[in-house]
Design a protein around this motif. Structure first.
Motif, PDB file in Angstrom:
ATOM      1  N   THR A 133      38.669 -31.570  17.262  1.00  0.00           N
ATOM      2  CA  THR A 133      38.437 -32.838  17.950  1.00  0.00           C
ATOM      3  C   THR A 133      38.566 -33.984  16.956  1.00  0.00           C
ATOM      4  OG1 THR A 133      36.940 -34.020  19.450  1.00  0.00           O
ATOM      5  CG2 THR A 133      35.933 -32.855  17.601  1.00  0.00           C
ATOM      6  N   GLY A 134      38.482 -35.228  17.469  1.00  0.00           N
ATOM      7  CA  GLY A 134      38.630 -36.387  16.610  1.00  0.00           C
ATOM      8  C   GLY A 134      38.092 -37.633  17.281  1.00  0.00           C
ATOM      9  N   ARG A 135      38.372 -38.787  16.680  1.00  0.00           N
ATOM     10  CA  ARG A 135      37.843 -40.039  17.203  1.00  0.00           C
ATOM     11  C   ARG A 135      38.844 -40.764  18.099  1.00  0.00           C
ATOM     12  NH1 ARG A 135      38.772 -41.960  11.723  1.00  0.00           N
ATOM     13  NH2 ARG A 135      36.588 -41.543  11.225  1.00  0.00           N
ATOM     14  N   ARG A 136      40.081 -40.266  18.175  1.00  0.00           N
ATOM     15  CA  ARG A 136      41.117 -40.938  18.943  1.00  0.00           C
ATOM     16  C   ARG A 136      41.721 -40.006  19.977  1.00  0.00           C
ATOM     17  NH1 ARG A 136      44.730 -44.067  14.464  1.00  0.00           N
ATOM     18  NH2 ARG A 136      46.142 -44.190  16.259  1.00  0.00           N
ATOM     19  N   THR A 137      42.372 -40.599  20.981  1.00  0.00           N
ATOM     20  CA  THR A 137      43.009 -39.802  22.031  1.00  0.00           C
ATOM     21  C   THR A 137      44.476 -39.554  21.733  1.00  0.00           C
ATOM     22  OG1 THR A 137      43.572 -41.770  23.337  1.00  0.00           O
ATOM     23  CG2 THR A 137      41.432 -40.718  23.781  1.00  0.00           C
ATOM     24  N   ASP A 138      44.966 -40.030  20.582  1.00  0.00           N
ATOM     25  CA  ASP A 138      46.366 -39.805  20.219  1.00  0.00           C
ATOM     26  C   ASP A 138      46.630 -38.308  20.031  1.00  0.00           C
ATOM     27  OD1 ASP A 138      47.516 -42.737  19.078  1.00  0.00           O
ATOM     28  OD2 ASP A 138      45.348 -42.484  19.073  1.00  0.00           O
ATOM     29  N   PRO A 139      47.752 -37.797  20.550  1.00  0.00           N
ATOM     30  CA  PRO A 139      48.109 -36.395  20.285  1.00  0.00           C
ATOM     31  C   PRO A 139      48.245 -36.149  18.798  1.00  0.00           C
ATOM     32  CG  PRO A 139      49.459 -37.315  22.052  1.00  0.00           C
ATOM     33  CD  PRO A 139      48.712 -38.469  21.444  1.00  0.00           C
ATOM     34  N   ARG A 140      47.879 -34.955  18.358  1.00  0.00           N
ATOM     35  CA  ARG A 140      47.920 -34.601  16.947  1.00  0.00           C
ATOM     36  C   ARG A 140      48.715 -33.311  16.757  1.00  0.00           C
ATOM     37  NH1 ARG A 140      43.668 -32.109  13.681  1.00  0.00           N
ATOM     38  NH2 ARG A 140      45.506 -30.831  13.213  1.00  0.00           N
ATOM     39  N   PRO A 141      49.307 -33.114  15.582  1.00  0.00           N
ATOM     40  CA  PRO A 141      50.017 -31.852  15.325  1.00  0.00           C
ATOM     41  C   PRO A 141      49.040 -30.687  15.378  1.00  0.00           C
ATOM     42  CG  PRO A 141      50.540 -33.509  13.657  1.00  0.00           C
ATOM     43  CD  PRO A 141      49.379 -34.036  14.436  1.00  0.00           C
ATOM     44  N   PRO A 142      49.504 -29.537  15.835  1.00  0.00           N
ATOM     45  CA  PRO A 142      48.611 -28.367  15.849  1.00  0.00           C
ATOM     46  C   PRO A 142      48.270 -27.908  14.439  1.00  0.00           C
ATOM     47  CG  PRO A 142      50.861 -27.750  16.456  1.00  0.00           C
ATOM     48  CD  PRO A 142      50.844 -29.242  16.388  1.00  0.00           C
ATOM     49  N   LEU A 143      47.164 -27.183  14.314  1.00  0.00           N
ATOM     50  CA  LEU A 143      46.777 -26.609  13.024  1.00  0.00           C
ATOM     51  C   LEU A 143      47.856 -25.648  12.548  1.00  0.00           C
ATOM     52  CD1 LEU A 143      42.999 -25.739  13.592  1.00  0.00           C
ATOM     53  CD2 LEU A 143      43.942 -27.750  12.427  1.00  0.00           C
ATOM     54  N   ALA A 154      40.172 -30.748  21.691  1.00  0.00           N
ATOM     55  CA  ALA A 154      39.313 -31.527  22.589  1.00  0.00           C
ATOM     56  C   ALA A 154      39.426 -33.012  22.263  1.00  0.00           C
ATOM     57  CB  ALA A 154      37.857 -31.079  22.453  1.00  0.00           C
ATOM     58  N   LEU A 155      39.671 -33.823  23.272  1.00  0.00           N
ATOM     59  CA  LEU A 155      39.817 -35.279  23.196  1.00  0.00           C
ATOM     60  C   LEU A 155      41.148 -35.678  22.574  1.00  0.00           C
ATOM     61  CD1 LEU A 155      38.443 -37.949  23.908  1.00  0.00           C
ATOM     62  CD2 LEU A 155      37.530 -38.017  21.590  1.00  0.00           C
ATOM     63  N   SER A 156      41.448 -35.158  21.365  1.00  0.00           N
ATOM     64  CA  SER A 156      42.743 -35.416  20.711  1.00  0.00           C
ATOM     65  C   SER A 156      43.650 -34.223  20.991  1.00  0.00           C
ATOM     66  CB  SER A 156      42.560 -35.588  19.204  1.00  0.00           C
ATOM     67  OG  SER A 156      41.634 -36.612  18.904  1.00  0.00           O
ATOM     68  N   PRO A 157      44.568 -34.334  21.965  1.00  0.00           N
ATOM     69  CA  PRO A 157      45.352 -33.164  22.379  1.00  0.00           C
ATOM     70  C   PRO A 157      46.380 -32.749  21.335  1.00  0.00           C
ATOM     71  CG  PRO A 157      46.181 -35.142  23.453  1.00  0.00           C
ATOM     72  CD  PRO A 157      44.928 -35.546  22.725  1.00  0.00           C
ATOM     73  N   HIS A 198      47.284 -47.523  19.064  1.00  0.00           N
ATOM     74  CA  HIS A 198      46.370 -46.477  19.530  1.00  0.00           C
ATOM     75  C   HIS A 198      46.723 -46.076  20.959  1.00  0.00           C
ATOM     76  CE1 HIS A 198      42.750 -46.819  16.586  1.00  0.00           C
ATOM     77  NE2 HIS A 198      43.881 -47.059  15.974  1.00  0.00           N
ATOM     78  N   ALA A 199      46.831 -44.783  21.202  1.00  0.00           N
ATOM     79  CA  ALA A 199      47.184 -44.299  22.535  1.00  0.00           C
ATOM     80  C   ALA A 199      46.189 -44.770  23.586  1.00  0.00           C
ATOM     81  CB  ALA A 199      47.271 -42.771  22.534  1.00  0.00           C
ATOM     82  N   ALA A 200      44.902 -44.779  23.244  1.00  0.00           N
ATOM     83  CA  ALA A 200      43.886 -45.189  24.222  1.00  0.00           C
ATOM     84  C   ALA A 200      44.123 -46.618  24.684  1.00  0.00           C
ATOM     85  CB  ALA A 200      42.488 -45.059  23.609  1.00  0.00           C
ATOM     86  N   ALA A 201      44.452 -47.518  23.748  1.00  0.00           N
ATOM     87  CA  ALA A 201      44.694 -48.915  24.114  1.00  0.00           C
ATOM     88  C   ALA A 201      45.947 -49.031  24.980  1.00  0.00           C
ATOM     89  CB  ALA A 201      44.829 -49.769  22.854  1.00  0.00           C
ATOM     90  N   ARG A 202      47.017 -48.383  24.569  1.00  0.00           N
ATOM     91  CA  ARG A 202      48.268 -48.461  25.330  1.00  0.00           C
ATOM     92  C   ARG A 202      48.108 -47.864  26.722  1.00  0.00           C
ATOM     93  NH1 ARG A 202      50.253 -46.114  20.793  1.00  0.00           N
ATOM     94  NH2 ARG A 202      50.795 -44.215  21.984  1.00  0.00           N
TER      95      ARG A 202
END
Length: 339
Positions: A133-143, A154-157, A198-202
């Motif tokens: 998880t993270g503080r933003r909703t922006d998609p992130r690279p997988p581990l 969770a939250l950051s897909p 930021h994805a959340a803002a957009r």
């Protein structure tokens, strides 16, 4: 759920007692606690509630020998201050803790090297699964290098559509906010939000524009006011909006910090809230929403439910029954004095 027998003392319950209280078979109760087998979330929750109510304590050592599991789950976060990860963690522990699965919290601070360090430690500990998880909703690279271990974002897909991600529904959040303002008679709505990158803002801005257009309306100033996730930005933006469009009768803000700054600026300029101008925030961060004057109507992203759903889906994945894709948790409107 049936009543707890009066003769049953806490800590002395057996699995059969848990099953009886939850109204399921012993086999189903065992699968719910072991994270094995597909079942409806409400069935699993009934078993977890029964475990909590009875104070049932499974023999972890015996379970580990029998199943080959460590009964631990890693939770990796980039949110060092815990503003977003703490509610997610609490929700995950609600779903995992009753089954006596421990959660190991790892703070990566957004650093890729630190993330790999924590990941190696979790793998050395043979964790049964990982929630990211993270503080933003922006998609992130997988581990990277985690393929053998079930993982839920969770939250950051995850950017990989084949991964399991549990996210907040920003479309439903924007709809609840805009529809609430329209219902209260507001038609000149300004949208003040955070950084455009930021994805959340957009996303919230895009949904807001689409919803207003669907009602044959447009933003009060004709544009979205992108800026910072801060009260200072909310104050500056509110003054700019009132200069540009003095007939503005509502602000929909991208988060509660911005909304509180807007409320401060309106109060300082003698603008009655909500008499003349209504304000809706986002996140339902009580530190901001309740301390605002007046207290803020806002959108609750239900972070705790995101954590709970992530944990339940992780249990399914551990049981070799993963449900890949993005799973959305709806938002809810919390009405207070600012509207």
């Amino acid at each position: 759920m049936t009543a707890v027998p009066e003769s049953l003392s806490p800590g002395r319950a057996r699995l059969a007692d848990v099953a009886r209280l939850a109204g399921v078979s012993v086999g189903t109760a065992s699968k719910a606690l072991n994270g094995r087998g597909r079942m409806r979330p409400e069935t699993r929750q009934r078993v977890l509630d029964a475990v909590e109510q009875l104070g049932f304590r499974p023999n972890q050592h015996a379970q580990s020998l029998h199943t080959g599991r460590s009964w631990t789950v890693g939770l990796m976060t980039t949110d060092g201050i815990g503003r977003f990860s703490t509610p997610v963690l609490l929700g995950a522990e609600d779903a995992l803790g009753a089954g006596k699965i421990s959660v190991l919290l790892c703070d990566t601070r957004g650093d890729a090297i630190r993330e790999q360090h924590h990941l190696r430690n979790l793998m050395d500990r043979r964790v049964d699964g990982i929630i990211v998880t993270g503080r933003r909703t922006d998609p992130r690279p997988p581990l990277k290098g985690v393929e053998p271990i079930p993982t839920v974002y969770a939250l950051s897909p995850s950017t990989d559509p084949d991964d399991i991600s549990v996210v907040s529904d920003d479309r439903s959040g924007a709809r609840l906010a805009v529809e609430h303002l329209l219902t209260t008679g507001r038609t000149r709505i300004a949208h003040v939000t955070g950084p455009e990158h930021h994805a959340a803002a957009r996303d919230r801005a895009r949904h807001t524009g689409e919803l207003l257009e669907g009602s044959s309306l447009e933003l009060a100033t004709g544009r979205v006011h992108y800026g910072e996730w801060s009260e200072a930005w909310g104050r500056r933006a509110a003054e700019a909006v009132l200069r540009t469009a003095p007939d503005t009768d509502a602000f929909f803000c991208g988060n509660d910090q911005i909304a509180r700054g807007v409320a401060d600026a309106l109060r300082e300029n003698g603008v009655d809230v909500p008499g003349r101008v209504a304000i809706v925030g986002y996140d339902n961060w009580d530190v901001m929403a309740l301390a605002s004057r007046p207290p803020l109507t806002t959108i609750d992203t239900d972070l705790t439910e995101i954590g709970r759903q992530a944990a339940l889906r992780l249990l399914d994945a551990i049981a070799d029954e993963p449900e890949a894709g993005r799973h959305v948790v709806p938002c809810r409107l919390v009405v207070r004095e600012s509207t």
